[in-house]
Design a protein around this motif. Sequence first.
Motif, short mmCIF file in Angstrom:
data_model
loop_
_atom_site.label_atom_id
_atom_site.label_comp_id
_atom_site.label_asym_id
_atom_site.label_seq_id
_atom_site.Cartn_x
_atom_site.Cartn_y
_atom_site.Cartn_z
N THR A 635 35.33 47.59 30.94
CA THR A 635 35.14 47.73 33.33
C THR A 635 36.36 48.59 33.25
O THR A 635 37.54 48.58 32.15
CB THR A 635 35.05 46.45 33.58
N CYS A 731 29.91 48.07 38.45
CA CYS A 731 30.39 47.86 36.73
C CYS A 731 28.58 47.68 36.29
O CYS A 731 27.88 47.12 36.41
CB CYS A 731 30.82 47.43 35.99
N LYS A 739 34.18 44.48 37.72
CA LYS A 739 35.38 44.80 37.22
C LYS A 739 36.56 44.84 36.98
O LYS A 739 37.19 44.19 35.45
CB LYS A 739 35.93 46.38 37.65
#
Length: 787
Positions: A635, A731, A739
């Motif tokens: 991420t 994400c 994230k």
Amino acid sequence: MSDTGIGARVKRKEDRRFITGKGQYTDDINLKDQTYAYFVRSPHAHATIKSIKVPKWKPEEGVVAVFTGEDVAEDKIGGLICGWMIHSKDGAPMKAGPHPILAQGKVRYVGDHVAVVIAESKDQAKAAAAKINVTYGVLPHVVDVAKATKSKAQIHDVAPDNTVFEWSLGDKASTEAAFQRAHHVTKLDIVNNRLIPNAMEPRAAIGSYDSGSDHYTLYTTSQNPHVARLVISAFHGLAPEHKLRVIAPDVGGGFGSKIFIYAEEVVCVWASKRIGGRPIKWTAERTESFLADAHGRDHVTQAELAMDEQGHILGLRCHTIAGMGAYLSTFASCVPTYLYATLLSGQYAIPAIYAEVDAVYTNTAPVDAYRGAGRPEATYVVERIVETAAREMKIDPAEFRRRNFVKSFPHQTPVIMTYDAGDYDASLRKALEIADYAGFQARKAAAAKKGKLRGIGFANYIEACGIAPSAAVGSLGAGVGLWESAEVRVNPVGTVEVLTGSHSHGQGHETTFAQLVSDRLGVDINSVAIVHGDTDKVQFGMGTYGSRSGAVGMTAISKALDKVEAKARKVAAHVMEAAEGDIEFKNGSFSVKGTDKKMAFGEVALAAYVAHKFPTSEIEPGLKESAFHDPSNFTFPAGCHICEVEIDSDTGVTEIVNWTAVDDFGTIINPMIVEGQVHGGITQGIGQALTEGCVYDSDSGQLLTGSYMDYCMPRAKDVPSFKLGFTETKCPSNPLGMKGCGEAGAIAAPAAVMNAMTNALDVKDLPMPASPHIVWKQLQATKMAAE
């Protein structure tokens, strides 16, 4: 959004026990017939051990046993390992020297473990340790990373010139070509100062052995107890995994320093058997923590940035010398390589990047991951040289950044990473607005009338979190997979227990994880219990670091909840005599579409255990599901921090007068907890920039900053009130869109502070920590140059 679901500002459930003194930390635990350990540590930076003389103890001295490296060797206990293999440019594997849990023949830094005394009390163990006579043969030493390869000190026989590896990443030829066609090249020499982690709770361990079951138990201050069990079993050879239980109870902060396997915890659990099974407890004194906890950072870098006439970045190249300390710690080798060089593109569309990293041994404490782990070092290089380039080309630093931002996604960088989602300009725009960037020049003029130098600095950071997927990190040298596990147990009355392989050491998992369950199942948040930190209760998990507990750990929980809901639908369908496809689940209730039939989640849970109204040949009784999650990509949290400082031109004292942070963490589960994480991270970053710096004496090898008298932590007066804002791009690599947030502040802050200070002083660079003395010297140098 419910009052306790995703996005709610729920007060932390765990704080009641913490603020009322009811927490259960390792040092709070006392076992029957417990003894105490104290370690004899090397007073020399580098020396051979000629002899260890142990006196005959009187009964009143309370000494139970003394063990040395010879005893460890006799029992064939393996040494500490580094779990990430790095290969040099020539393909040679890294040079990992031996790291015994008690020194064998040689010590390599001040604080190295020489012997352990076990006694009836800690005071008796400490007094006895002072009576052990160790004769050393002092050897040449080196503590400066820039001098390590040219030193007379030979720290490990396997590593000539003290070089661990010489590694590179990127396309050298295309980067050289970019520089050849550049209109302007900015050069900057950068030192990322060595730091000493200082969690509120020092490290501690209790090891015990039960001869009846031939079973070991270790209580320890660990961020990843399952990994500790794996390493102690597989590499130290102490016991097979099913004969070793590792418990990490409440842990008072870690910041990365409690990820690793340390000598003290292995010694305690090993030595317990040697003394007949009596438990052995060790709790670090703060000076021991300064000496022997893994340190962070310690990079020396030469960086260059190439631009065309319009200020578009063409290429970046850098050479970094990374200090590893005297031994390779558990994950040390990946920090200055795959957690550092892979982020050197920053938020920018840089066509060509080439990085070289030389890792070296020094006669200092081992260096490993510390809040951010490689990402702060990368951001510092990128954001310092980007700011410098903007000034040299006389382009506004905000405009220079905007001109070079990545604007479309997914974006493949020249250094492995594929950024999946983001809007960097949105974060910059919002930060400029909150910070009142347009009004800065007026504030600068007003400050000048008061004799103050005012400066402003940016840090547009990006980090890679989750530290996964497993196949990717495995291809890069990781010795383990980096997935996460979860088990959701719904009890007959509808309460829920979540067993997670993640581990909380201050992040608030007992609240945020429960919020997810409350949101998904519609149950009261107080009916949800989070269980972690015990290898006998929780299936194998990878622990907490790299801001992975949300994106990876909570996704595993989410997957297990999917299975729970799917099974509960089947049960509800049978009980309400409806087709499974007609069952709807909303706000904690199952209903039959188009009818008034309805069952609360708790009722369905009870029905699952009573098992009277569904065929158990098709549906197993009970309601318990587990899941593992291995993400498809890292991420990429990102954001923009703007720091504004005022410097007293007479004293060199710096005051941070404004701080704006706009971060993109994707989905936020609990904004209040996220804000706290950002506050803490920024404060740690300010500490690195202004006050904190680990210093070893080059002549003696002694740690000069071995207490709070010499190592200056940031205080309340050093930090302003923070102005926070958030943008959101979800994400795509996890269903929650998360994230990660835990490291962002520490990643962005040092560059933001130093950019502001160099702007105020109108200089190219300042060393960290930029203490008043450092700043005052720069002011005098500037004054003399003007004369």
